[in-house]
Motif scaffolding. Structure first.
Motif, PDB file in Angstrom:
ATOM      1  N   UNK A  80      44.599  30.086  39.941  1.00  0.00           N
ATOM      2  CA  UNK A  80      45.041  30.118  41.345  1.00  0.00           C
ATOM      3  C   UNK A  80      45.495  31.504  41.801  1.00  0.00           C
ATOM      4  N   UNK A  81      45.722  32.397  40.850  1.00  0.00           N
ATOM      5  CA  UNK A  81      46.288  33.719  41.163  1.00  0.00           C
ATOM      6  C   UNK A  81      45.210  34.651  41.724  1.00  0.00           C
ATOM      7  N   UNK A  82      45.554  35.396  42.793  1.00  0.00           N
ATOM      8  CA  UNK A  82      44.589  36.316  43.405  1.00  0.00           C
ATOM      9  C   UNK A  82      44.576  37.689  42.745  1.00  0.00           C
ATOM     10  N   UNK A  83      45.753  38.140  42.285  1.00  0.00           N
ATOM     11  CA  UNK A  83      45.813  39.467  41.654  1.00  0.00           C
ATOM     12  C   UNK A  83      47.058  39.565  40.787  1.00  0.00           C
ATOM     13  N   UNK A  84      46.992  40.481  39.839  1.00  0.00           N
ATOM     14  CA  UNK A  84      48.136  40.744  38.962  1.00  0.00           C
ATOM     15  C   UNK A  84      48.714  42.107  39.353  1.00  0.00           C
ATOM     16  N   UNK A 113      41.866  40.960  39.785  1.00  0.00           N
ATOM     17  CA  UNK A 113      42.167  42.359  40.132  1.00  0.00           C
ATOM     18  C   UNK A 113      43.563  42.755  39.644  1.00  0.00           C
ATOM     19  N   UNK A 114      43.697  44.033  39.322  1.00  0.00           N
ATOM     20  CA  UNK A 114      44.952  44.578  38.814  1.00  0.00           C
ATOM     21  C   UNK A 114      45.483  45.562  39.864  1.00  0.00           C
ATOM     22  N   UNK A 115      46.743  45.394  40.239  1.00  0.00           N
ATOM     23  CA  UNK A 115      47.327  46.226  41.297  1.00  0.00           C
ATOM     24  C   UNK A 115      48.539  46.971  40.754  1.00  0.00           C
ATOM     25  N   UNK A 116      48.497  48.317  40.729  1.00  0.00           N
ATOM     26  CA  UNK A 116      49.650  49.078  40.243  1.00  0.00           C
ATOM     27  C   UNK A 116      50.718  49.186  41.333  1.00  0.00           C
ATOM     28  N   UNK A 117      51.980  49.060  40.931  1.00  0.00           N
ATOM     29  CA  UNK A 117      53.078  49.099  41.911  1.00  0.00           C
ATOM     30  C   UNK A 117      54.130  50.117  41.462  1.00  0.00           C
ATOM     31  N   UNK A 118      54.633  50.894  42.414  1.00  0.00           N
ATOM     32  CA  UNK A 118      55.734  51.816  42.156  1.00  0.00           C
ATOM     33  C   UNK A 118      57.038  51.019  42.187  1.00  0.00           C
ATOM     34  N   UNK A 119      57.883  51.247  41.191  1.00  0.00           N
ATOM     35  CA  UNK A 119      59.115  50.471  41.055  1.00  0.00           C
ATOM     36  C   UNK A 119      59.991  50.516  42.322  1.00  0.00           C
ATOM     37  N   UNK A 120      60.090  51.687  42.929  1.00  0.00           N
ATOM     38  CA  UNK A 120      60.922  51.823  44.134  1.00  0.00           C
ATOM     39  C   UNK A 120      60.277  51.119  45.335  1.00  0.00           C
TER      40      UNK A 120
END
Ligand SMILES: [Zn+2]
Lengths: 347, 235
Positions: A80-84, A113-120
């Motif tokens: 069910x998940x669209x992206x991580x 799909x893999x999505x990188x995220x900045x902690x801030x």
């Protein structure tokens, strides 16, 4: 013609940048379907701070347990998940590596799909789980590792207009707490103590005129000197007054600079983000300062101020919509720059 | 049956696919480069080349240490998360056993796999083949190379030292064991991920959630803290 039902967007968020192993499921960028945090704070307390190697070891112990719990809590499966979405940085490299590699493995296993995220960016987007963002806005980010003013003209676009030149506010709290013989982490203890005292001791405020930057190392040294000088004279300083004076100095600077930035940039909203946003003194002072101004102040609840993965899922949702993707070579970047995410060409 | 084997515990990075009774793919590099960047793309490429998808995998086998703390954690984290995601069994194998397995097959004496652990120390163990199975004669341990050599000399058997770090301690072993010290050739120094798959092939799956690396050593801060506690307790 019937309107097509739009499918809910589900983002799996993973955060392991410091001492919390966290996984969340976020629905449509704004709703928390699951938010699981395994804190290691009890383990690190005995060392008086986070020990990187021990943090990394705990993350490996916890990661699949927390992943499993989050999916159960949200009552969804990976299908069910669209992206991580995962915290790429900044943070402790060994700790970040666990989240990044777990995210890559789960994304690969289910071809997501893999999505990188900045902690801030995550801390800022914790606010979107409370109120819809209105642009332009200013975010005041205050945590153990960060003190920043970030200007956002639109979703996913970050401009750091001011940052600390030395210690982060949370770091100064921890150091002052140590001087006052308080246990780690010091922030909540100082906050509590400050409410029992009055700001009777004159401590410096680093205004750094003409800049939105911050500096707290001078204040920290002044506190240490005050304590030492009193000891040498055989006097005692009421710790609650010292705590209140220290806190007043920190808050004065944070609030004044935020108000100045809000006026100069003419923003519609002020967001408060990061662990220090849990500080009652800061919350009260900001509420008072903005009560008379035509700008909306948003402060997330405590559980969304400290490190969590709901915020990574919330930021990840926006990044996903912007088309930001990582491939399987994604690495942990301990000193990651938030402005790299602006990627103006994509928006 | 399609087994994916992953080893990132030291400089050699290895991935293998074991399908039915054959090694259908194997990838090894021996480079001091970031495993976090290269391991997942290596897995992806190997599966693609072998025309397998993640859903075809039936078991994950990982080298669980000892080795570089960060290196071991990368492989173990990926192995745990893949096994959990795909709901398939996870098996851990000693990183030292993987290194010993290949050379031990045709060697009559004992095999001592070596990973350097700095300051004169090595991670090692002692292995040999018995009835077609790799067997540990001495358990995996952290020891000073100068203490290990005389211990092996007492075995009165030829000892084959294997691993890329052996040259760092070669003189110690030569001095301690004389002609009983045998040294592996360059082609045997890398742990083979296909051996890892083979070692884990028939082992029962372990609990994914409680699966952790075998670091052998406590974290430095933890060891110091325990030492301090001991002092407090003993007065
Ligand atoms: Zn944080």
């Amino acid at each position: 013609m019937g309107e097509l039902m739009k499918k809910d967007q589900l983002i799996l968020g993973i955060e392991t940048s410091c001492d919390e192993t966290a996984v969340a499921v976020i629905k449509n960028g704004r709703e928390i379907a699951a938010n699981v945090v395994a804190s290691q704070i009890e383990s690190h307390k005995r060392f008086g701070g986070v020990v990187p190697e021990i943090a990394s070891r705990h993350h490996v112990e916890q990661i699949t347990i927390v992943l499993d719990e989050a999916l159960k809590q949200a009552d969804v499966s990976m299908a069910d998940i669209d992206a991580v979405a995962v915290t790429e940085g900044p943070g402790l490299v060994g700790a970040l590596l666990i989240g990044v590699n777990a995210a890559k493995a789960v994304a690969f296993a289910h071809q997501k799909p893999l999505v990188p995220v900045h902690h801030i960016a995550g801390h800022i987007y914790a606010n979107r789980l409370v109120a819809e963002l209105k642009f332009p806005l200013i975010a005041l980010v205050v945590s153990g590792g960060h003190t920043e003013l970030v200007y956002m003209k639109e979703h996913g676009h970050f401009e750091v207009i001011g940052e600390t030149r030395d210690d982060a506010a949370g770091e100064a709290y921890d150091k002052v707490a140590r001087v006052l013989n308080m246990p780690y982490p010091g922030g909540p203890h100082i906050d509590r103590l400050a409410h029992e005292g009055s700001p009777t001791i004159d401590l410096p405020r680093a205004w750094l005129d003409g800049s939105y930057d911050f500096s707290f190392s001078g204040l920290k040294s002044a506190v240490i000197n005050t304590v030492h000088n009193a000891e040498q004279r055989g006097e005692t300083i009421a710790p609650e007054d010292l705590a209140a004076s220290f806190q007043a100095s920190v808050i004065d600077v944070l609030v004044k600079k935020t108000v100045d930035a809000v006026e100069e940039y003419g923003v519609k909203q002020v967001l408060v983000a990061g662990g220090v946003a849990a500080n009652k003194g800061l919350r009260n002072a900001l509420e008072e300062a903005f009560s008379s101004l035509e700008v909306e102040l948003v402060i997330p609840p405590l559980s969304l101020c400290t490190d969590n993965a709901a915020m990574i899922g919330a930021a990840g949702s926006v990044m996903f919509d912007k088309g930001i993707r990582a491939d399987l070579s994604l690495n942990a970047i301990p000193g990651l720059d938030i402005e790299l995410f602006n990627n103006d060409d994509l928006s | 049956m399609t087994i994916l084997a992953i080893d990132t515990s030291n400089n050699p990075l290895g991935v293998a696919l074991f399908h039915e009774d054959q090694v259908i793919g194997e990838y090894i590099t021996n480079l001091k480069k970031n495993h976090s960047i290269r391991i997942m793309p290596a897995i992806q490429t190997l599966l693609k080349d072998c025309e397998k998808s993640p859903a075809d995998l039936t078991k994950i086998v990982t080298a669980k240490g000892p080795g570089s703390y960060t290196g071991v954690r990368i492989g173990v984290t990926i192995a745990k998360t893949l096994a959990w995601s795909l709901n398939i069994p996870l098996v851990g194998v000693s990183s030292l056993a993987v290194l010993a397995a290949g050379p031990a097959r045709r060697f009559e004496g004992y095999v001592s796999p070596i990973f350097d652990a700095r300051r004169g120390q090595v991670y090692t163990g002692l292995y040999h083949f018995e009835n077609g199975k790799l067997t540990a004669v001495e358990p995996d341990q952290l020891t000073m190379a100068v203490d290990w050599a005389p211990k092996l000399a007492k075995m009165e058997r030829p000892i084959l030292f294997v691993g890329n770090d052996v040259p760092l301690h070669q003189t110690t072993f030569e001095e301690g064991l004389g002609s009983m010290a045998i040294f592996a050739d360059a082609t045997e120094q890398n742990p083979r991920p296909s051996e890892l798959a083979w070692l884990g092939k028939d082992k029962p799956g372990e609990d994914v959630h409680t699966f952790v690396p075998n670091y052998i050593r406590l974290a430095e801060a933890e060891a110091k803290w325990l030492e301090k506690q001991g002092k407090i307790l003993n007065g």
